[in-house]
Design a protein around this motif. Structure first.
Motif, short mmCIF file in Angstrom:
data_model
loop_
_atom_site.label_atom_id
_atom_site.label_comp_id
_atom_site.label_asym_id
_atom_site.label_seq_id
_atom_site.Cartn_x
_atom_site.Cartn_y
_atom_site.Cartn_z
N PHE A 277 0.93 -1.25 0.02
CA PHE A 277 -0.01 0.21 -0.08
C PHE A 277 1.00 1.11 0.04
O PHE A 277 1.44 1.73 1.21
N VAL A 278 1.23 1.76 -1.12
CA VAL A 278 2.16 2.93 -1.40
C VAL A 278 1.73 4.05 -0.78
O VAL A 278 2.70 4.73 0.02
N ASN A 279 0.67 4.82 -1.05
CA ASN A 279 0.27 5.81 -0.75
C ASN A 279 -1.09 6.40 -0.86
O ASN A 279 -1.89 5.53 -1.58
N PHE A 280 -1.57 7.80 0.05
CA PHE A 280 -2.97 7.98 -0.27
C PHE A 280 -2.92 9.13 -1.40
O PHE A 280 -2.43 10.09 -1.10
N GLY A 281 -3.06 8.84 -2.46
CA GLY A 281 -2.78 9.69 -3.73
C GLY A 281 -3.97 10.77 -3.72
O GLY A 281 -4.95 10.60 -2.89
N PRO A 282 -3.96 11.71 -4.64
CA PRO A 282 -4.98 12.87 -4.55
C PRO A 282 -6.14 12.28 -5.26
O PRO A 282 -7.36 12.95 -4.95
N ALA A 283 -6.18 11.38 -5.88
CA ALA A 283 -7.30 10.75 -6.73
C ALA A 283 -7.56 9.47 -6.49
O ALA A 283 -8.92 8.71 -6.53
N ALA A 284 -6.81 8.58 -5.64
CA ALA A 284 -6.95 7.18 -5.28
C ALA A 284 -6.09 6.73 -4.39
O ALA A 284 -4.79 7.30 -3.95
N MET A 285 -6.38 5.49 -3.84
CA MET A 285 -5.35 4.81 -2.81
C MET A 285 -4.52 3.99 -3.94
O MET A 285 -4.87 3.09 -4.59
N GLU A 286 -3.16 4.25 -3.57
CA GLU A 286 -2.25 3.58 -4.53
C GLU A 286 -1.34 2.51 -4.20
O GLU A 286 -0.97 2.34 -3.10
N PHE A 287 -1.57 1.24 -4.91
CA PHE A 287 -0.95 -0.11 -4.54
C PHE A 287 -0.01 -0.37 -5.53
O PHE A 287 0.08 0.14 -6.58
N GLU A 288 1.03 -1.00 -5.09
CA GLU A 288 2.07 -1.80 -6.10
C GLU A 288 2.25 -3.39 -5.85
O GLU A 288 2.58 -3.68 -4.65
N ILE A 289 2.15 -3.94 -6.84
CA ILE A 289 2.37 -5.40 -6.87
C ILE A 289 3.67 -5.66 -7.31
O ILE A 289 4.10 -5.06 -8.24
N ARG A 290 4.21 -6.47 -6.47
CA ARG A 290 5.77 -6.54 -6.61
C ARG A 290 6.11 -8.25 -6.79
O ARG A 290 5.75 -8.66 -5.92
N VAL A 291 6.45 -8.67 -7.68
CA VAL A 291 6.40 -10.25 -8.12
C VAL A 291 7.94 -10.44 -8.70
O VAL A 291 8.63 -9.37 -9.46
N ILE B 237 -14.86 -3.44 -7.08
CA ILE B 237 -13.91 -2.37 -6.82
C ILE B 237 -13.64 -1.33 -7.82
O ILE B 237 -13.32 -1.94 -8.98
N ASP B 238 -13.55 -0.20 -7.50
CA ASP B 238 -13.51 0.99 -8.56
C ASP B 238 -12.11 1.25 -8.89
O ASP B 238 -11.43 1.33 -7.85
N ILE B 239 -11.82 1.42 -9.87
CA ILE B 239 -10.47 2.13 -10.25
C ILE B 239 -10.88 3.57 -10.82
O ILE B 239 -11.27 3.57 -12.01
N PRO B 240 -10.31 4.42 -10.05
CA PRO B 240 -10.68 6.00 -10.45
C PRO B 240 -10.11 6.35 -11.66
O PRO B 240 -9.13 5.98 -11.84
N SER B 241 -10.59 7.73 -12.24
CA SER B 241 -9.82 8.01 -13.43
C SER B 241 -9.92 9.57 -13.18
O SER B 241 -10.66 10.21 -12.59
N THR B 242 -8.80 10.51 -13.26
CA THR B 242 -8.71 11.93 -12.97
C THR B 242 -9.50 12.57 -13.98
O THR B 242 -9.39 12.26 -15.19
N PRO B 243 -10.65 13.41 -13.89
CA PRO B 243 -11.59 14.10 -14.71
C PRO B 243 -10.84 15.05 -15.42
O PRO B 243 -10.04 15.84 -14.84
N ARG B 244 -10.90 15.32 -16.65
CA ARG B 244 -10.24 16.15 -17.54
C ARG B 244 -11.16 17.38 -17.98
O ARG B 244 -12.53 17.26 -17.85
N ALA B 245 -10.73 18.70 -18.00
CA ALA B 245 -11.29 19.83 -18.32
C ALA B 245 -11.85 19.78 -19.65
O ALA B 245 -10.86 19.93 -20.47
N MET B 246 -13.20 19.54 -20.06
CA MET B 246 -13.34 19.48 -21.57
C MET B 246 -14.05 20.74 -21.95
O MET B 246 -15.10 21.34 -21.23
N PRO B 247 -13.77 21.31 -23.06
CA PRO B 247 -14.51 22.62 -23.51
C PRO B 247 -16.01 22.40 -23.60
O PRO B 247 -16.47 21.18 -23.96
N PRO B 248 -16.78 23.35 -23.60
CA PRO B 248 -18.34 23.30 -23.76
C PRO B 248 -18.75 22.76 -25.12
O PRO B 248 -18.21 23.18 -26.08
N VAL B 249 -19.64 22.09 -24.97
CA VAL B 249 -20.08 21.52 -26.38
C VAL B 249 -21.37 22.60 -26.92
O VAL B 249 -22.24 22.57 -26.14
N GLU B 250 -20.98 23.06 -28.13
CA GLU B 250 -21.95 23.83 -28.42
C GLU B 250 -23.12 23.20 -29.36
O GLU B 250 -22.67 22.19 -30.09
#
Length: 826
Positions: free
Chosen positions: A727-741, A769-782
């Motif tokens: 369990f690496v870190n509490f990220g800004p948008a998700a809880m970060e895990f790292e698999i090491r094999v 279990i959800d994997i979040p994605s960071t939302p992007r600023a999209m231009p308004p649709v005319e």
């Protein structure tokens, strides 16, 4: 008082030195004289031996074997004469050095030299004259011997040509006298053999039994050892339905070679022990040797044809022919060997019994004609059959070659050239058999040396099962076995072929002696013994260096608490120095002049002075890379911005192939002076990481357990070291895990990462279990209006034109009023 004892000691010392000088001077002359007399006596003996050999050479009816024996003796005389001349090398150098020290004789008008100096110069000059006389005699003898050797070569060539060009008359070949002569010889041969048998059984029965049983035991030991060592490669297994090509080659080669070798050992041992126990007499010994050669030829041809054609086991057949033709081919090949072998045996019998020439010609003529007929019959065989049941003949080139040779032998025999006909027949049978066996051996060696070939053999599979040998080691062993087989085939079969082509054992012995003692090419002498000696010396020096390194590091510096870095530097320096010293000593032992290396070193030094520093730096760096082996061909390395697989390491640069299949050539100095990462240095074990983000609000422990299960379930992930999820870190948008094999082969890392990521998506969907994605600023649709029709488009264009026209008229109205108005002060 002290002066008298000192004076007495000085006088005594001078007296002792004078007496020693006189003793040395008196002892040197007799020693030198004895050396001259000794070498002169040796030369006299050599000259006497040369006279005897010349008398033997001048005799009538000298055969080829006698000529070879005389030539070998003459070469020994020449070698001893050369050694006689070289024996004076040291003494001649001493005499010349002393004469230079004494200087020239004083000219007229100069003070005379002491009588002792004159006497010494005269003695040395006389001794030098005696030595030169002996050396001149040795050179004259060597020139005489060389002339005799050239004469022998001319005589042997004439004898060999006479075998082919001599023509016999066939008019009396099949007369009644020939039949009577044959009956007489058969009776004489039967009488000789029966009398010897009665003598052996009455007086030498125990010796005969002991010799025969001993020879049989040796043959059985060889056969049993061969079966133990080669196992499946010796006998065709009927239970195997589809044997590999390597298995068929091995069975054909070893099932022919080992039984034939065992039979030859039995026959040769029997004859040897018969001679040892004085069982044989002269004529019977010759008969027995000829009979042993006859049996060996027939047995070898029969074994080879049965092994290659395998009439009873079609699956093991090396040549894809049908079973019926295979049986006929085996019979014809055996019959051909019987004809040629029996003719050779009868030839020896006729020579011992001094049979009439007409009988010998008749026998040889019949053998040549029967051989030609058998060869034509072999060409007429149709060994192949199509799926439709149509029988096909041999390929055209093979079929017509058999016809041509068979017709040629018959025609030549009918013309009276019996020697040429028998020579061709003998080469087809014996030399052909030898070449086929050697070719099968070469094919087997090539199949074993191929990549993965040794691992497919029975020995390779056994080593894999018992010793857990890696594939790389098996390939290296296969290459070594392949080289050993090739060398064995050349050493065994090449002399046999040379013997069949008219060369004598003495010829092969002389060539082997020259190859072993040295072959001179220009100013360089290459010696097999010297090269082997140099290799042995180098190997001994190398292992002594490694032992000294271990002893110095483990016993001396370890006890002295020397720093680890200093210990490593000293150990490497000792290793380099020891290997270099072993190389120099090995080169000297091999007979290579080190002055050539000195010239090379001088040239390199001059090149460095003229700007070859970078070249030499890369060269030395390449040597260091090859010696230290921080990476090897096939390793995955990272050097700066370059990452890829090492393809080639040369003394100047290293070739790296990137994963985009780009070849990058890096100078060796860059790899020595800069940091290089090696993923597969000692082994291919390595660790990979896969980062996974889990949305806030999900069960972190469940996500951790799920990721750990995914890592453990992958087949390429090692159990030890076991996989780990961090369990690496509490990220800004998700809880970060790292698999090491950990993987046994790090080169499979991309594939494993790909599999685990897909497995994470599948399992997270099952576990919700959800994997979040960071939302992007999209231009308004005319909102887009529908596309106008043609009529609407025409109306819009008309309205636009009306609007423009109205604006134009408004502008015209404004201009007159604006023209008479004053400007606004604001």
């Amino acid at each position: 008082m002290l002066l008298r004892p000192c004076r007495f000691i000085v006088v005594l010392a001078f007296a002792i030195l004078a007496s020693l000088h006189l003793a040395v001077a008196q002892g040197t002359a007799p020693a030198a004289t004895s050396l001259v007399d000794k070498q002169q006596a040796i030369l006299s003996q050599l000259a006497t031996s040369t006279d005897t050999l010349e008398k033997e050479l001048n005799q009538d009816g000298v055969d080829d074997a006698t000529l070879v024996d005389i030539r070998l003796k003459l070469e020994g005389v020449s070698q001893k004469a050369l050694e006689t001349a070289l024996a004076f090398r040291t003494r001649t150098a001493e005499i010349n050095a002393r004469l230079e020290q004494l200087g020239p004789v004083p000219a007229e008008g100069q003070p005379p030299e002491p009588d002792s100096v004159t006497a010494e110069r005269n003695a040395l000059t006389a001794e030098k004259a005696q030595i030169n006389a002996v050396i001149g005699s040795a050179q004259s003898l060597s020139v005489r011997v060389s002339g005799m050797i050239e004469r022998i070569a001319t005589m042997r060539s004439a004898l060999f040509r006479s075998l082919f060009t001599k023509r016999y008359s066939l008019s009396d070949t099949f007369s009644g006298k020939v039949v009577d002569d044959a009956k007489t010889d058969v009776g004489r041969f039967y009488g000789a053999v029966s009398s010897w048998l009665s003598f052996a059984l009455k007086f030498k029965l125990q010796a005969v039994l002991a010799a025969t049983l001993t020879a049989l035991a040796l043959a059985l030991v060889m056969m049993i050892a061969g079966r133990r060592i080669f196992g499946r490669m010796f006998v065709a297994d009927p239970a195997v339905e589809d044997p590999s090509y390597l298995s068929r080659l091995s069975v054909t080669f070893w099932s022919t070679l080992l039984p034939t070798a065992a039979l030859v050992v039995f026959l040769a041992s029997t004859i040897f022990f018969f001679n040892y126990y004085n069982v044989l007499r002269g004529d019977i010994g010759v008969f027995l040797n000829a009979f042993a050669a006859f049996v060996s030829i027939v047995f070898c041809v029969n074994r080879l044809s049965n092994a290659a054609l395998s009439p009873h086991l079609p699956n093991w057949r090396l040549i894809p022919v049908e079973s019926g033709p295979a049986r006929w081919l085996v019979r014809l090949a055996t019959a051909m060997a019987l004809v040629i072998g029996f003719n050779g045996f009868l030839s020896t019998v006729n020579e011992q019994l001094r049979s009439p020439l007409s009988l010998t010609i008749a026998r040889s003529f019949l053998a040549a004609v029967v051989f030609g007929v058998i060869l034509i019959l072999m060409g007429l065989v149709r060994p192949f059959r199509t799926h439709e049941g149509v029988w096909r003949p041999w390929p055209a080139w093979l079929r017509y070659s058999a016809y041509s040779v068979g017709v040629f032998v018959i025609a030549v025999a009918l013309l009276g050239y019996i020697g040429l006909a028998l020579f061709v027949a003998l080469q087809v049978v014996v030399t052909g058999t030898i070449l086929v066996i050697a070719y099968i051996g070469f094919l087997s060696a090539r199949a074993i040396g191929a990549e993965g070939g040794f691992g497919e053999s029975s020995l390779g599979r056994w080593m894999t099962e018992k010793g857990k040998v890696e594939e790389t080691t098996l390939d290296q062993l296969g290459l070594a076995v392949s080289i050993a087989l090739n060398v064995m085939i050349v050493v065994v079969f090449l002399p046999l072929i040379l013997l069949m082509w008219g060369f004598q054992p003495g010829d092969i012995q002389a060539w082997g002696y020259r190859l072993a003692t040295g072959v001179t090419i220009g100013s360089v002498t290459i010696s097999a013994i010297g090269i082997l000696s140099g290799m042995v010396v180098f190997v001994i020096g190398y292992f002594l260096t490694r032992w000294f390194q271990g002893w110095l590091d483990g016993s001396v510096m370890a006890r002295g608490k020397v720093d680890a870095g200093v210990r490593n530097s000293i150990r490497l320096a000792v290793g380099y120095a020891g290997v270099a010293l072993a190389g120099l000593v090995g080169i000297s032992a091999a007979g290579i002049d080190l002055s050539n290396l000195a010239l090379v070193a001088g040239a390199l030094s001059l090149g460095i002075g003229f700007g070859l520093q970078n070249v030499v730096s890369n060269f030395v760096s390449g040597l260091i890379l090859l010696a230290e082996r921080p990476f090897k061909v096939g390793d995955w390395i990272v050097a700066g911005d370059v990452s890829g697989t090492v393809k080639k390491i040369s003394v100047r640069a290293t070739e790296i192939e990137t994963f985009q299949r780009q070849s990058v050539i890096l100078p060796n100095s860059n790899l020595i002076n800069n940091a290089v990462g090696n993923w597969t240095h000692r082994n291919k074990l390595g660790r990979i990481e896969i980062k996974v983000g889990v949305a806030y609000g999900m069960d972190a422990r469940l996500a951790h357990e799920t990721l750990l299960e995914i890592a453990r379930e992958h087949p390429l992930v090692l159990k030890n070291p076991e996989p780990f999820v961090l369990f690496v870190n509490f990220g800004p948008a998700a809880m970060e895990f790292e698999i090491r094999v950990f993987l046994a082969d790090i080169t499979n890392g991309s594939g494993v990462q790909n599999d685990i990521r897909f497995a994470v998506l599948d399992r997270f969907a099952q576990e919700h279990i959800d994997i979040p994605s960071t939302p992007r600023a999209m231009p308004p649709v005319e909102t887009l209006e529908p596309w106008p029709s043609d009529d609407e488009k025409a109306e819009m264009e008309h309205a636009e034109r009306e609007r423009e026209r109205a604006e134009a008229e408004e502008e015209k109205r404004r201009k007159p009023g604006r023209r008479g108005r004053k400007p606004d002060p604001a």
